[in-house]
Write a protein that holds these residues in place. Structure first.
Motif, PDB file in Angstrom:
ATOM      1  N   GLU A  13       0.828  -1.215   0.000  1.00 19.36           N
ATOM      2  CA  GLU A  13       0.000   0.000   0.000  1.00 19.36           C
ATOM      3  C   GLU A  13       0.859   1.261   0.000  1.00 19.36           C
ATOM      4  O   GLU A  13       0.582   2.222  -0.715  1.00 19.36           O
ATOM      5  CB  GLU A  13      -0.916   0.008   1.233  1.00 19.36           C
ATOM      6  N   LYS A  14       1.915   1.242   0.786  1.00 15.76           N
ATOM      7  CA  LYS A  14       2.771   2.422   0.903  1.00 15.76           C
ATOM      8  C   LYS A  14       3.574   2.686  -0.365  1.00 15.76           C
ATOM      9  O   LYS A  14       3.984   3.822  -0.621  1.00 15.76           O
ATOM     10  CB  LYS A  14       3.732   2.246   2.089  1.00 15.76           C
ATOM     11  N   ALA A  15       3.815   1.645  -1.151  1.00 14.37           N
ATOM     12  CA  ALA A  15       4.659   1.787  -2.338  1.00 14.37           C
ATOM     13  C   ALA A  15       3.860   1.914  -3.637  1.00 14.37           C
ATOM     14  O   ALA A  15       4.438   1.972  -4.713  1.00 14.37           O
ATOM     15  CB  ALA A  15       5.602   0.593  -2.445  1.00 14.37           C
ATOM     16  N   ALA A  22      16.841   7.156 -17.767  1.00 17.44           N
ATOM     17  CA  ALA A  22      16.671   7.759 -19.084  1.00 17.44           C
ATOM     18  C   ALA A  22      15.330   7.362 -19.674  1.00 17.44           C
ATOM     19  O   ALA A  22      14.705   8.125 -20.409  1.00 17.44           O
ATOM     20  CB  ALA A  22      17.808   7.312 -20.009  1.00 17.44           C
ATOM     21  N   GLU A  23      14.878   6.151 -19.354  1.00 18.34           N
ATOM     22  CA  GLU A  23      13.578   5.642 -19.771  1.00 18.34           C
ATOM     23  C   GLU A  23      12.927   4.983 -18.560  1.00 18.34           C
ATOM     24  O   GLU A  23      13.619   4.434 -17.705  1.00 18.34           O
ATOM     25  CB  GLU A  23      13.705   4.606 -20.883  1.00 18.34           C
ATOM     26  N   ALA A  24      11.589   5.015 -18.492  1.00 16.29           N
ATOM     27  CA  ALA A  24      10.922   4.380 -17.355  1.00 16.29           C
ATOM     28  C   ALA A  24       9.477   4.037 -17.680  1.00 16.29           C
ATOM     29  O   ALA A  24       8.810   4.742 -18.448  1.00 16.29           O
ATOM     30  CB  ALA A  24      10.967   5.281 -16.125  1.00 16.29           C
ATOM     31  N   ALA A  25       9.007   2.940 -17.086  1.00 14.40           N
ATOM     32  CA  ALA A  25       7.592   2.570 -17.101  1.00 14.40           C
ATOM     33  C   ALA A  25       7.270   2.022 -15.719  1.00 14.40           C
ATOM     34  O   ALA A  25       8.103   1.353 -15.100  1.00 14.40           O
ATOM     35  CB  ALA A  25       7.307   1.532 -18.176  1.00 14.40           C
ATOM     36  N   ILE A  26       6.075   2.318 -15.230  1.00 15.77           N
ATOM     37  CA  ILE A  26       5.681   1.917 -13.877  1.00 15.77           C
ATOM     38  C   ILE A  26       4.451   1.024 -13.946  1.00 15.77           C
ATOM     39  O   ILE A  26       3.426   1.402 -14.526  1.00 15.77           O
ATOM     40  CB  ILE A  26       5.379   3.146 -12.996  1.00 15.77           C
ATOM     41  N   VAL A  27       4.551  -0.167 -13.362  1.00 17.08           N
ATOM     42  CA  VAL A  27       3.417  -1.084 -13.240  1.00 17.08           C
ATOM     43  C   VAL A  27       2.994  -1.088 -11.776  1.00 17.08           C
ATOM     44  O   VAL A  27       3.765  -1.506 -10.908  1.00 17.08           O
ATOM     45  CB  VAL A  27       3.792  -2.511 -13.690  1.00 17.08           C
ATOM     46  N   SER A  28       1.791  -0.596 -11.489  1.00 18.12           N
ATOM     47  CA  SER A  28       1.336  -0.504 -10.100  1.00 18.12           C
ATOM     48  C   SER A  28      -0.058  -1.107  -9.994  1.00 18.12           C
ATOM     49  O   SER A  28      -1.024  -0.575 -10.529  1.00 18.12           O
ATOM     50  CB  SER A  28       1.322   0.961  -9.639  1.00 18.12           C
ATOM     51  N   THR A  29      -0.156  -2.269  -9.323  1.00 24.01           N
ATOM     52  CA  THR A  29      -1.431  -2.949  -9.117  1.00 24.01           C
ATOM     53  C   THR A  29      -1.553  -3.276  -7.635  1.00 24.01           C
ATOM     54  O   THR A  29      -0.663  -2.974  -6.842  1.00 24.01           O
ATOM     55  CB  THR A  29      -1.505  -4.249  -9.938  1.00 24.01           C
ATOM     56  N   CYS A  30      -2.648  -3.939  -7.265  1.00 23.35           N
ATOM     57  CA  CYS A  30      -2.821  -4.290  -5.853  1.00 23.35           C
ATOM     58  C   CYS A  30      -1.788  -5.317  -5.409  1.00 23.35           C
ATOM     59  O   CYS A  30      -1.471  -5.416  -4.224  1.00 23.35           O
ATOM     60  CB  CYS A  30      -4.231  -4.814  -5.595  1.00 23.35           C
TER      61      CYS A  30
END
Length: 418
Positions: free
Chosen positions: A19-21, A42-50
């Motif tokens: 939850e905190k992250a 330089a490049e980034a993608a974020i995957v954020s799920t439960c």
């Protein structure tokens, strides 16, 4: 360019840490801009799920700790607090991790398909935000291709591996077309809600939710466009149900043999599929003795789930082989990028020589020189200038006994032994 995947998931961190992250959806674009502007990537993608929060980054290897520090700072976490739960996968391991996640091999439920859609959404957001480049664009496109291949070439998603999905699987064995069937759900807890969701996704015709508290039944029914009734009405509506799924906290059975017999007569003995997933049981065991009734308990479902899980595990082993092959292909492409600056420099040098000689030839033609002699001079001059440096280097290599360089030159220029 160095490739890094890092984060936490349900395997490594409890829910209070996850939850905190987590990254809020409406803050994701801002976070992508931060991590690529000053966070070290330089490049980034974020995957954020439960179940997971992961960053996929293209960066200089010296920036690896910097980007992890940014992650901790963004979430106001002490690095020492998050460190026990954090994993990091560099380069080839990052590629394999991405492929496994998209294929459902790293999920809480083996082979579940939802994570692929979530990864596609994460990449689309990062790409639209301008946070991805050559490395991540290629990585995610190949990730989606690999996930599709795994789904096509293995049975990773063919079998139900949750109680709710197994319930739907059994129902479809009895009623091939669920759109024409009515289901009566007795109870209004989490399991009933999950069953309703799976049935709705598979096109169930009509849902009736019966609960001791009518208000709670109405809350669940509202989620799925269903009908809500009080538990006291259940006996009079039982005949309407082709499928009955019961999960209450009652300590005594709430559905007996007599009530089901009456319902079958009213239905003119059209079959009923009944699933009792309550403990203690909601439906009397004697109901299973009736003709035209298919009664299953939670233990029956567990057997189905276990068989299906074993099937998925076999498919997962096949999927791992596909992924290993695709990882090698991707890393070969990454290594080929190392040659790009050298190839570019070679072409620029050759183009510069060509332009100089062509300009000289134009001047000679403008002065009236014989075109045939001008062309011959142009060809000879280009040949001499293009081979001058390699020739000097090869003579030196021969003098020094550098056979490796001589052999490399033969391969480079496709020269035979003669």
């Amino acid at each position: 360019m160095h490739l890094l995947a890092f984060g936490i998931n349900h395997h490594t961190a409890p829910v209070d840490i996850r939850e905190k992250a987590a990254f809020a959806a409406d803050k994701l674009v801002g976070a992508l801009h931060e991590v690529t502007a000053g966070g070290g990537a330089a490049e980034a993608a974020i995957v954020s799920t439960c179940n997971r929060t992961e960053l996929y980054c293209g960066l200089d290897s010296s920036q690896e700790d910097h980007v992890i520090d940014w992650f901790c700072h963004y979430h106001r976490l002490n690095r020492s607090d998050i460190h026990p739960y954090l994993y990091r996968h560099p380069d080839q391991a990052a590629v394999k991790h991405a492929f496994r996640v998209a294929a459902g091999l790293d999920s809480m439920i083996l082979g579940e398909p939802q994570i692929l859609g979530q990864m596609k959404e994460a990449f689309a957001t990062a790409h639209k935000a301008g946070a991805t480049g050559k490395i991540l664009n290629r990585l995610f496109q190949q990730t989606f291709t690999v996930a599709k291949q795994v789904r096509t070439d293995t049975a990773i998603g063919a079998s139900a591996v949750s109680v709710a999905s197994a319930a739907v699987q059994l129902a479809r064995q009895i009623f091939s077309e669920l759109s024409e069937q009515t289901v009566l759900l007795i109870g209004a807890g989490d399991m009933i809600e999950l069953c309703a969701r799976h049935l709705k996704e598979h096109g169930i015709g009509h849902i009736i939710v019966a609960n001791r508290t009518l208000e709670r039944a109405q809350q669940v029914a509202a989620l799925f466009g269903a009908e809500a009734i009080a538990l006291a009405e259940m006996p009079t509506r039982l005949a309407d149900a082709d499928i009955v799924i019961s999960s209450t906290a009652s300590q005594l059975p709430i559905l007996g043999k007599g009530a089901v017999e009456s319902a079958l007569k009213a239905r003119r003995h059209r079959p009923m599929f009944m699933l009792d997933i309550a403990v203690p049981r909601d439906i009397e065991a004697e109901v299973g003795e009736l003709n035209d009734v298919y009664l299953y308990t939670i233990d029956d479902l567990k057997e189905v789930v276990q068989e299906n899980m074993e099937s998925r595990q076999e498919a997962a082993r096949e999927a791992e082989k596909i992924i290993d092959t695709q990882v090698v292909d991707f890393m070969q492409w990454v290594k080929s990028l190392n040659a790009v600056p050298t190839i570019r420099a070679l072409r620029e040098s050759a183009n510069a020589l060509r332009e100089a000689e062509v300009e000289y030839a134009r001047k000679r033609l403008a002065h009236g020189d014989d075109p045939a002699r001008v062309i011959e001079h142009l060809a000879r001059a280009l040949t001499n200038k293009l081979t001058h440096t390699p020739t000097d280097v090869l003579r030196k290599a021969d003098h020094e006994g550098n056979k490796a360089l001589l052999e490399a030159a033969r391969r480079l220029f496709d020269l035979n032994e003669d």
